[in-house]
Design an enzyme around this catalytic site. Structure first.
Site, mmCIF file in Angstrom:
data_model
loop_
_atom_site.group_PDB
_atom_site.id
_atom_site.type_symbol
_atom_site.label_atom_id
_atom_site.label_comp_id
_atom_site.label_asym_id
_atom_site.label_seq_id
_atom_site.Cartn_x
_atom_site.Cartn_y
_atom_site.Cartn_z
ATOM 1 C CE LYS A 22 -46.419 -37.041 -38.085
ATOM 2 N NZ LYS A 22 -45.272 -36.628 -38.780
ATOM 3 C CG ASN A 23 -45.375 -38.434 -42.186
ATOM 4 O OD1 ASN A 23 -45.616 -37.691 -41.556
ATOM 5 N ND2 ASN A 23 -44.708 -39.771 -42.184
ATOM 6 C CB CYS A 116 -39.277 -38.147 -33.660
ATOM 7 S SG CYS A 116 -40.924 -38.115 -33.206
ATOM 8 N NE ARG A 121 -35.733 -37.348 -38.649
ATOM 9 C CZ ARG A 121 -37.075 -37.345 -38.187
ATOM 10 N NH1 ARG A 121 -37.464 -37.299 -37.155
ATOM 11 N NH2 ARG A 121 -37.918 -37.461 -39.385
ATOM 12 C CG ASP A 305 -43.040 -43.291 -39.879
ATOM 13 O OD1 ASP A 305 -41.813 -43.241 -39.352
ATOM 14 O OD2 ASP A 305 -43.518 -42.559 -40.430
ATOM 15 N NE ARG A 397 -44.344 -34.362 -33.633
ATOM 16 C CZ ARG A 397 -43.346 -35.126 -34.152
ATOM 17 N NH1 ARG A 397 -42.597 -35.830 -33.358
ATOM 18 N NH2 ARG A 397 -43.049 -35.203 -35.658
HETATM 19 C C1 UD1 Z 1 -40.338 -38.751 -43.399
HETATM 20 C C2 UD1 Z 1 -41.339 -38.940 -42.418
HETATM 21 C C3 UD1 Z 1 -41.023 -39.827 -41.486
HETATM 22 C C4 UD1 Z 1 -40.506 -41.154 -41.798
HETATM 23 C C5 UD1 Z 1 -39.277 -41.036 -42.934
HETATM 24 C C6 UD1 Z 1 -38.869 -42.347 -43.742
HETATM 25 C C7 UD1 Z 1 -42.493 -36.861 -42.779
HETATM 26 C C8 UD1 Z 1 -43.096 -35.632 -42.085
HETATM 27 N N1 UD1 Z 1 -41.645 -37.715 -42.040
HETATM 28 O O1 UD1 Z 1 -39.085 -38.201 -42.721
HETATM 29 O O2 UD1 Z 1 -42.370 -40.009 -40.632
HETATM 30 O O3 UD1 Z 1 -40.016 -41.827 -40.844
HETATM 31 O O4 UD1 Z 1 -39.668 -40.200 -44.038
HETATM 32 O O5 UD1 Z 1 -39.824 -42.745 -44.222
HETATM 33 O O6 UD1 Z 1 -43.062 -37.302 -43.893
HETATM 34 N N2 UD1 Z 1 -31.577 -38.130 -44.699
HETATM 35 C C9 UD1 Z 1 -30.045 -37.743 -44.774
HETATM 36 N N3 UD1 Z 1 -29.863 -36.608 -45.430
HETATM 37 C C10 UD1 Z 1 -30.903 -35.648 -45.644
HETATM 38 C C11 UD1 Z 1 -32.285 -36.167 -45.539
HETATM 39 C C12 UD1 Z 1 -32.255 -37.357 -44.836
HETATM 40 O O7 UD1 Z 1 -28.955 -38.504 -44.723
HETATM 41 O O8 UD1 Z 1 -31.062 -34.641 -45.980
HETATM 42 C C13 UD1 Z 1 -31.350 -39.473 -44.208
HETATM 43 C C14 UD1 Z 1 -31.770 -39.278 -42.754
HETATM 44 O O9 UD1 Z 1 -31.008 -39.315 -41.756
HETATM 45 C C15 UD1 Z 1 -32.525 -40.822 -42.712
HETATM 46 C C16 UD1 Z 1 -32.809 -41.373 -44.089
HETATM 47 O O10 UD1 Z 1 -32.228 -40.546 -45.116
HETATM 48 O O11 UD1 Z 1 -31.694 -41.773 -42.140
HETATM 49 C C17 UD1 Z 1 -34.287 -41.059 -44.303
HETATM 50 O O12 UD1 Z 1 -34.984 -39.755 -43.984
HETATM 51 P P1 UD1 Z 1 -36.146 -39.019 -44.770
HETATM 52 O O13 UD1 Z 1 -36.607 -40.041 -45.934
HETATM 53 O O14 UD1 Z 1 -35.636 -37.740 -45.186
HETATM 54 O O15 UD1 Z 1 -37.097 -38.767 -43.686
HETATM 55 P P2 UD1 Z 1 -38.151 -37.365 -43.333
HETATM 56 O O16 UD1 Z 1 -38.312 -36.803 -44.698
HETATM 57 O O17 UD1 Z 1 -37.165 -36.679 -42.185
#
Ligand code: UD1
Length: 420
Positions: A22-23, A116, A121, A305, A397
């Site tokens: 998915k990711n 989620c 986030r 995850d 999902r």
């Molecule tokens: C992706 C995955 C999710 C997984 C996560 C971490 C997808 C669709 N989802 O989510 O399943 O749990 O990686 O491996 O690929 N953060 C900030 N600012 C930002 C972006 C992120 O502070 O602009 C923080 C988030 O709040 C969190 C951390 O960074 O604490 C990790 O987030 P991120 O790696 O961005 O996760 P996702 O891409 O949302």
């Protein structure tokens, strides 16, 4: 609404196959916008998040056809540059469309994404990175307006190796003018898969999967076909099912290299792992052993995850296991539901202490989020009696036909409609 009815404590065994990631596929779907023409993607799972992305692509003007696990996406004619709020709210990764939409249309209009409920986030890293690439971004209440005639290369330092921000930067910079360097990039296998897809279309991305990624902007991309990598989180979930309830389970269609962060944990639990090509056999002890400490970290650390599904497995292990959730600040919502099965788990801020119990007992529970929901299914598979897991829209999902797959390995599980 639908729920799963599971009669637990049945022996599982045989073979179970892992679908496409998915990711990995979600950012690739967003990236098809910047590849004018017909892209063919293989090994695409049937998941509600994939459907949500396809709906966004269709709204933008793309033509999308599915034939089994192959998607054909034709982005020749893009007619809209906005994503309606209800589509954005469907899932977190809708934010990945920001970079591809502004690249393709020179203007993008969308609202903050949903997804989620696993803590705060923010999308600050996505927005600040796009600004560094030359985008003009204004936020007006719930609307993000992004404009750029053509983005330009930049040296971008990420304060945290965000998966989504790394993907957005990669997608935005492949057609930008000049060179982009991402420092402290996320290293997840899904990043490498996105780079493999874009490079097969003519992009010049170097070092994906490492902390520093360099992208030389090109003038044009051409469509190609790509096979999505297997889902390492689904593989880990099935391994947990095997660890809990099977003497032996063969998990098929895995990439062993992507499971390096989780395999040592299964070994510590007393499981033996045998690899042969894309098959992984897990052989479990009579009773699992505790794992002293598990800290979730960006790849190649233990994946956040997998935290909840591993917790379900360890809730029946001999001894005390300690979790430290360092990636998301609200990712323990499944614990109150796991406790309904009799799991002995206490939480203090980011630390969860799991005292393994001998038996879990049937309970009626509700999924709180995607992976949390999967952990409840695992607990129900291991519990004595018949449990129900509600709110399974979360599970759909990320797990394709979960009940059909688990049935094949001996689970007594059914999907039913319910009111309210
Ligand atoms: C992706 C995955 C999710 C997984 C996560 C971490 C997808 C669709 N989802 O989510 O399943 O749990 O990686 O491996 O690929 N953060 C900030 N600012 C930002 C972006 C992120 O502070 O602009 C923080 C988030 O709040 C969190 C951390 O960074 O604490 C990790 O987030 P991120 O790696 O961005 O996760 P996702 O891409 O949302």
């Amino acid at each position: 609404m639908e729920k799963l009815i599971i009669t637990g404590n049945q022996p599982l065994g045989g073979e179970i196959s892992v679908h496409g990631s998915k990711n990995a596929v979600l950012p690739i779907l967003a990236a098809t916008l910047i590849v004018k023409g017909e892209t063919v993607l293989h090994n695409v799972p049937e998941l509600s998040d994939v459907t949500a992305s396809v709906e966004i692509l269709r709204h933008l003007g793309a033509r999308v056809k599915r034939e089994k696990s192959t998607l054909v996406i034709d982005t020749t004619n893009i007619i809209n540059n906005d994503i309606p709020e209800e589509m954005m709210r469907e899932m977190r990764s809708s934010i990945i469309f920001l970079g591809s939409l502004v690249t393709r249309c020179k203007e993008a209009l969308l609202c903050p994404p949903g997804g989620c409920d696993i803590g705060v986030r923010p999308i600050d890293l996505h927005l600040s990175s796009l600004k560094q690439l030359g985008a003009q971004i204004s936020e007006n209440g719930s609307c993000i307006h992004c404009r750029a005639q053509r983005l330009h290369g930049a040296k971008i330092f990420l304060s945290f190796p965000s998966v989504g921000a790394t993907e957005n930067i990669m997608i935005s910079s492949v057609l930008a003018k000049g060179k982009t360097t991402i420092i402290n990039a996320a290293r997840e296998p899904e990043i490498s898969d996105l780079a493999a897809f874009l490079n097969s279309c003519g992009a010049k991305i170097f070092g994906a999967g490492e902390s520093t990624v360099e992208i030389d902007g090109v003038d044009e991309l051409y469509p190609n076909s790509h096979t999505v990598i297997p889902d390492r989180i689904v593989a880990s979930t099935y391994m947990c099912a095997g660890a809990l309830q099977a003497k032996e389970l063969v998990v098929k269609n895995v990439r062993a290299a992507h499971l390096v962060p989780v395999i040592p944990i299964f070994s510590e639990m007393g499981c033996r792992i045998y690899l042969s090509g894309s098959d992984l056999k897990i052989v479990s002890p009579k009773r699992l052993k505790r794992v002293k400490s598990i800290k979730t970290m960006p790849y190649p650390g233990f994946p956040t995850d997998c935290q909840s599904v591993m917790m379900a497995a360890l809730s029946k292990a001999k001894g005390t296991s300690v979790f430290n959730e360092s990636v998301f600040d609200g990712r323990y919502k499944h614990i109150s539901e796991l406790r309904r099965f009799g799991a002995d788990i206490t939480v203090n801020d980011r630390i969860a202490v799991v005292n393994g119990v001998r038996e879990l007992y049937a309970a009626n529970v509700y999924s709180t989020d995607l992976r949390g929901g999967a952990s409840l299914v695992l607990a129900a598979l291991a519990a004595v009696g018949t449990s129900t897991v509600g709110n399974i829209c979360h599970i759909d999902r990320g797990y394709e036909h979960i009940e059909k797959n688990l049935k094949k390995i001996g689970a007594v599980i059914e999907r039913k409609d319910y009111e309210g």
